[in-house]
Design a protein around this motif. Structure first.
Motif: not given
Length: 828
Positions: A105-115
């Motif tokens: 989940e962390l990996a996915w958020e890092l590469v998909t969330l603009p912030e």
């Protein structure tokens, strides 16, 4: 991730990361296979631009941490153009499931969330999604098997690693396990991150989440910047957790900043800001309800469950879920990454300052170096020690000509470990004699000792029996820094009409002997010393009578094991030896790490053994199948399978709930097993009892031996993992090949005296404590309790014997100096 009653299995996690690998911001690499053959992966996560210069970023990170000979302009360029490297490892303890569930989940958020753009542009995340794939699979499969039953949420009843269980996080110095080797290579030989976090769980009845910084005491050998960086990372993390409504967060409590052989601690002694988080546990993925009045203080830094600095917002109880764990761990990852991104240049420059400061300190104040003395009892133990150091990034040098240090002359070819190197805190911690600091943090207000989390010393040369000399004054000489350590080639004397001798002092000789015995080769042991042109071979050395094709076999083994076979004289006094039939007791109740380490060690040295479960012992007739039975160090209650809850209540002080294991995993030999073990010994068998299991033998087999420490108050005797001197009866076959100046590793073990009997001669004291000056390194209060007492006893019982070891001779496969006290008992 972390939904109620859902655990994602390791194969699916790997599958998902391979999907992420299609992103230009993710690079997934398989480092190798785990102990049981599962993929062991690392994911690099950063911006697309940084990914294109990943090797350049790695090299800059390395140069800042190894500044010897690096020009100032290169340092400045690395600070301005480099990126902060943050490493994270998840779920080394497989029942601590949150880390591996959080990682995708962390990996996915890092590469998909603009912030997260600032994080990606300024940092490189080196993520190991699971440090223990084998255990993750065990735990997941066991959890799913009992889902929906009364045993739901129970952890596996066996070790969650083939050999080590929880002790896989005590392998960060010696790197015996393949998983340890891969992570240490990644951290210390390749990337050298500026920050590192290891994600863990703790008990359910205290704080909800522990974050950096560590509690007192902290080690003054570590650069202060490490501790202040912990405050930086932990401070921002705490603010983010509070902002997200995550309460019950503590810092500066429970986990002290003392040296430990764990993956979250060792980095600090290499100038890396090493940290861990500890999440309150659910029942794996099953929610747990906790009443407010059940919440407790901590053994360090937080004496009660109340608001205090470092614990500003207590959690008030209620349902606790794995999803809570995933969310808090993910926020802590963001806290570290955001701090590293915002303070990138400061963090990078700090790394240079820490490494440069360590080198300067080593050149300006003692100790200046540690000389590995040319004459060693077991030469190969010294080579193994040097390899252990070099595998962790320590420089080892060799003299190119004779030199003088502290008034002593050393020949050309002497090995030296200089203190003036980037990881000086690590070098000094492992090689210098250590006295544990006894101060305000080492006792509670009532005077009860607050013992270290693990051991009070990690002086590995003392563990190995390697003779060092600490150098306290500057000295000159010509030295070369070794790129790798080259072990002796080994040799076989060609002119050997009477056969060959092998020195019985060398541990690795036992591997060679076992390989030969498996092939049917005749092997003897000397019963008296034998003189040859190569020197005197003591009793216990191995003798190989001349035989056809034997020389070819010895040639192979001399190269494989780095040992020498010398020509035997015309007449030697010896007796034939054989591999004994060995059984080793294995229990459930979560498994016994000492049993796992013993299996590992026996396999490394090619001893054969069979595992004995309760039913195998209770069936009886053991002497028909076994010559030796090993009881690894364990509490009597766990061996017997009796009064288990009372045992844990006493040991853990009520902060532990015994898992509700299915009936078939509630092990114990019981009274029936005791009778069968006694029968085995009386019929001629040998029972080896390590550490705590000696208490079982004394009590249940009725031996006339007393554990002199059994009822001593913990304020009167304290020895939580120290090196102690012992006197050796070198003529006893169990002590063949053991050095006279032996030290053992003692941690809360028994010590013995033989009760007066008319047949005292039936009890042999193999090792005993001297009258005084017993401790070499660590913490020992109450030395008089050990004075002249026995540390190892051989007791006759019927036709057989019970051997009581008041220590663990094979502890974590680390103390090379005492291995032979076990090995000698396994050859007949």
């Amino acid at each position: 991730m972390g939904a109620d009653r859902k655990l994602v299995r390791w194969d699916r996690v790997v599958e998902y990361f391979m999907e992420l690998n299609k992103s230009p911001m993710v690079k997934v690499t398989e480092l190798g296979n785990s102990t049981e053959g599962n993929p062991f992966i690392v994911a690099f996560i950063t911006s697309e631009e940084n990914m294109g210069r990943l090797e350049e970023i790695r090299e800059m990170s390395w140069r800042l941490s190894h500044p010897k000979g690096v020009p100032v302009e290169e340092v400045e360029k690395a600070v301005s153009d480099g990126k902060a490297v943050v490493a994270m490892t998840m779920s080394i303890h497989a029942t601590e499931v949150g880390g591996t569930q959080m990682a995708p989940e962390l990996a996915w958020e890092l590469v998909t969330l603009p912030e997260n753009r600032e994080i990606l542009e300024n940092t490189v995340l080196v993520m190991v999604p699971c440090f223990n794939p084998d255990g993750q699979i065990m735990v997941t499969d066991f959890y799913e098997k009992y889902l929906g039953t009364e045993y739901e949420g129970c952890s596996p009843p066996w070790l969650y690693h083939k050999y080590t269980g929880h002790d896989n996080n005590r392998d960060a110095i010696h790197n015996k396990m393949v998983e340890s080797q891969m992570v240490s290579q990644l951290l210390y030989k390749e990337w050298f991150p500026q920050a590192y976090i290891d994600y863990h769980h703790m008990g359910s009845y205290g704080a909800r989440f522990y974050i950096a910084p560590f509690a007192n005491p902290i080690d003054d050998k570590v650069d202060p910047l490490v501790w202040t960086e912990q405050e930086l990372y932990g401070g921002l993390t705490h603010v983010l957790l509070e902002d997200a409504g995550k309460h019950g967060v503590e810092s500066a409590a429970t986990y002290p900043g003392e040296f430990m052989p764990t993956f979250n601690y060792v980095p600090c002694w290499h100038n890396v800001c090493g940290m861990l988080t500890e999440s309150a546990s659910a029942k794996l993925a099953t929610p747990i309800y906790i009443h407010y009045h059940q919440l407790r203080g901590s053994r360090r830094g937080r004496p009660e469950y109340r608001t205090q600095m470092g614990f500003p917002h207590p959690w008030m109880g209620g349902w606790w879920r794995l999803r809570d764990v995933v969310e808090q761990q993910k926020i802590s990852a963001y806290g570290t990454l955001k701090a590293a991104a915002k303070f990138r240049e400061l963090i990078l420059r700090n790394m240079y300052r820490k490494a440069s400061g360590a080198m300067s300190k080593g050149a300006e104040e003692p100790p200046y170096a540690f000389v590995i003395k040319p004459e060693q009892h077991d030469e190969l133990a010294a080579y193994k020690l040097m390899k252990t150091l070099m595998d962790m990034g320590v420089e080892v040098s060799r003299s190119q000509r004779e030199f003088v240090a502290d008034g002593v002359s050393y020949p050309r070819g002497t090995y030296v470990v200089f203190a003036s190197q980037y990881c000086r805190p690590y070098v000094v911690s492992l090689l210098k004699r250590t006295f544990y600091h006894l101060g305000a943090f080492s006792k509670y207000p009532d005077g009860v000792p607050v013992v270290p989390y693990d051991l009070s010393t990690y002086t590995v040369a003392e563990f190995s029996g390697v003779r060092l000399q600490e150098i306290k004054k500057p000295f000159d000489g010509s030295f070369e820094t070794l790129i790798s350590i080259r072990f002796p080639r080994g040799s076989v004397e060609e002119e050997a009409a009477n056969g060959w001798l092998l020195d019985g002092r060398v541990n690795d000789g036992f591997e060679a002997v076992n390989r030969l015995l498996r092939k049917g080769v005749t092997v003897h042991r000397l019963t008296e010393p034998a003189s040859t042109e190569a020197g005197v071979f003591s009793a216990g050395s191995f003798y190989f009578p001349k035989a056809e094709e034997l020389q070819n076999e010895l040639e192979k083994l001399s190269k494989r094991c780095h040992i020498g076979f010398e020509a035997a004289p015309a007449a030697v006094k010896s007796r034939p030896v054989k591999m004994l039939r060995v059984g080793m007791y294995k229990r459930y109740w979560g498994g016994n790490a000492d049993e796992g380490w013993t299996r590992f060690l026996l396999e490394q040295y090619k001893f054969r053994y069979k595992t004995l479960m309760d039913k195998d012992i209770q069936r009886g007739r053991l002497a028909k199948s076994y010559d030796v039975i090993i009881l690894p160090s364990d509490a009597t209650e766990l061996i017997m399978g009796d009064k288990i809850e009372e045992y844990y209540e006493k040991r853990r002080g009520g902060g532990f709930t015994l898992p509700n294991y299915p009936p078939e995993y509630r092990s114990g030999v019981g009274d029936e097993g005791v009778e069968k073990l006694k029968e085995f010994v009386e019929e001629g068998g040998t029972l080896l009892c390590f550490g705590e299991s000696s208490n079982f033998a004394i009590e249940k087999l009725g031996l006339p031996v007393r554990n002199v420490l059994k009822d001593v108050k913990n304020t009167d005797f304290v020895c939580p993992g120290s090196t102690l001197h012992v006197d050796v009866d070198g003529g006893h076959p169990l002590a063949w090949g053991i050095q006279d100046d032996l030290m053992i590793v003692f941690r809360h073990h028994p010590a013995f005296e033989v009760k007066p009997r008319v047949n005292n001669e039936e009890y042999s004291v193999v090792l005993s404590y001297p009258e005084k000056h017993i401790m070499e390194s660590g913490w020992l209060t109450g030395e008089e309790r050990l004075s002249r007492k026995a540390a190892m006893v051989e007791a006759q019982l019927g036709k057989g014997r019970v051997v009581l070891y008041g220590f663990q001779p094979q502890m974590r496969a680390q103390p090379e100096a005492t291995f032979k006290l076990l090995f000698n008992a396994l050859l007949g």
